[in-house]
Structures are given as C-alpha cells and as structure tokens.
Design a protein around this motif. Sequence first.
Motif, PDB file in Angstrom:
ATOM      1  N   ARG A   1       0.734  -1.279   0.122  1.00 51.46           N
ATOM      2  CA  ARG A   1      -0.029  -0.012  -0.074  1.00 51.46           C
ATOM      3  C   ARG A   1       0.860   1.170   0.139  1.00 51.46           C
ATOM      4  O   ARG A   1       1.891   1.313   0.470  1.00 51.46           O
TER       5      ARG A   1
ATOM      6  N   LYS B   1     -13.485   0.975  -1.587  1.00 49.87           N
ATOM      7  CA  LYS B   1     -13.586   1.636  -0.092  1.00 49.87           C
ATOM      8  C   LYS B   1     -12.119   1.263   0.463  1.00 49.87           C
ATOM      9  O   LYS B   1     -11.862   1.629   1.832  1.00 49.87           O
ATOM     10  N   ARG B   2     -11.536   0.189  -0.125  1.00 54.93           N
ATOM     11  CA  ARG B   2     -10.299  -0.375   0.429  1.00 54.93           C
ATOM     12  C   ARG B   2      -9.071  -0.054  -0.139  1.00 54.93           C
ATOM     13  O   ARG B   2      -8.216  -0.033   0.489  1.00 54.93           O
ATOM     14  N   THR B   3      -9.241   0.418  -1.532  1.00 52.79           N
ATOM     15  CA  THR B   3      -7.964   0.677  -2.452  1.00 52.79           C
ATOM     16  C   THR B   3      -8.555   1.652  -3.367  1.00 52.79           C
ATOM     17  O   THR B   3      -9.619   1.859  -3.602  1.00 52.79           O
TER      18      THR B   3
ATOM     19  N   SER C   1     -12.723  -8.259  -3.774  1.00 53.63           N
ATOM     20  CA  SER C   1     -13.744  -7.327  -2.848  1.00 53.63           C
ATOM     21  C   SER C   1     -13.645  -8.104  -1.616  1.00 53.63           C
ATOM     22  O   SER C   1     -13.975  -7.425  -0.520  1.00 53.63           O
TER      23      SER C   1
END
Length: 265
Positions: free
Chosen positions: A21, A58-60, A262
Amino acid sequence: MSGLPDLLAHRDEALALLAHRPGCIFTDIDGTLSPIIADPLAASVPDATRSALAALAKRTTVVALTGRSVADARRVLRLDTVIYSGNHGAEWWEEGAVSIEPAAEPYLERVQEVAKAVERGITTPGTLLEHKGASLSVHYRNTAEPDAARSGILDFLYAHAQGMSIREGKMVVEVRPPVELSKGEAVRSFTRRRGLASALVLGDDRTDAEAFAVVREMRDAGAIHGLSAAVATADAPTELLASADYALADTAAVGRLLTWLSGEL
C-alpha cells in the motif's frame, strides 16, 4: 489460447500485490468490465461487477482507465467512488472535479473540426462517430464490409485530420491530440502523483497494452509492485497479450476476480 497463465488460478498473487500500500486497480471499461456490443452507447457493466468495484473502492484506489470521455464513462459505470481517466489520459474526474491535461487543451477546437468533417464525409452505413471532446472515435463494427470501411475511414482521416494522432483499436479508428497522452502515461503520472506501491492493470485492447508496458517498466526498475492481465478473447491484439503477465478469459472472468478480491481485501 493466449499461452498466458490464468489470473483466476493465481488470484492469490493479485491479492498479495495489493497488500503493498498504497495500491491501485486500473481497469478499462469496454471489453474488460462490460462486454463489447454493437452500439457503444448501450454498453453496461454487470451489477455484480459494479458492486465489486464499489466495495474495492472503499479499500483501495480504483481508476477507470478508458478511451471514453469521463462523462460517458461515468454514465456507463455509475460509480462516483472511483477515479476516471478518460480520453486515454487527456481528462480526469475525481470527487466531482474534472480536469483536462494542459497538453491536450490546444487541440480541442481541432478535434471539433475533424468531427464535423467526419459527420459530412464518412457516410458508409453502419459507421458511428463518437465525439468525446478531447478525441473522437469512428466505429465500423456494424458495417457490411468492415475491412473496406476501415480503409475508407483511414484514408479520410489521413486527408482531413492532418497534424493529429490517428490510432486504431478493436473495429474503431481514433483521432487524438498529437501529444504524449496515453493510458500508459496516465498510469505513470498517477502512480507518481500518488506514490503508489502497487498497481493491478486490467484491459483488452491495444491502448491497454501501453498501460501494461509502463507497469512492467516501472516494476523492472523496482519502482512499483505491478501485474497486468489481458482479457484474452479471440480478437485480443497480439501486442496486448505480449505485454501482459496474466490472462482472463472474458468480462465475466474479470467480474469474478473483482468479486473475489472485494471479499478478501
């Protein structure tokens, strides 16, 4: 067969990639998220694929990397939680703000002139002009003789779109500003702006091969963790397959991969 390994069979590698990340999923729309159909204006993304992208966003970071204008891409995808790079990187949409790459701005009037010439001069039944503001596309998928239609379109554009960049995709000829704008350059500039550590790129056409090549280049230089996957249908361009790391069989396989990711991220 493409000869490439199936990314669905190696999906853990995609998951491990995005663990670095900040990460990003760059995905084409037509032929990747949505099946290619006769009328590009009627294209749609399956609900399950859209839901998976909404969850992933929402996560990446998710970037819709498309040849469509951002307005048209947003109409097709119907998600405001992703970032849109339209017209092969000439325009961007993020959180309600639209921007045009400065290098493309001087050519907007010229694109308009060429579009008017195409409307008057290319009359073969079945051709479709898609005017996208910063570029235009002439589709010939629905003509009676596609090879002849392609030749006529190219001859016309070489005569009437001097000074512009003329490129080809699947059953389409495109006119773009003659500047260094492409899906590859869009990936490169976004990666640098965001300081991305990883990128997964999905696509199905020649323009996506440019993005694949840039990710491979940055990966080889140690600048990023990156993977690319080609939608390896029967009409997949040779250069797309040559630049990809993995294959996905069709848009349904893309949807299954995104749905799985997802749930796992």
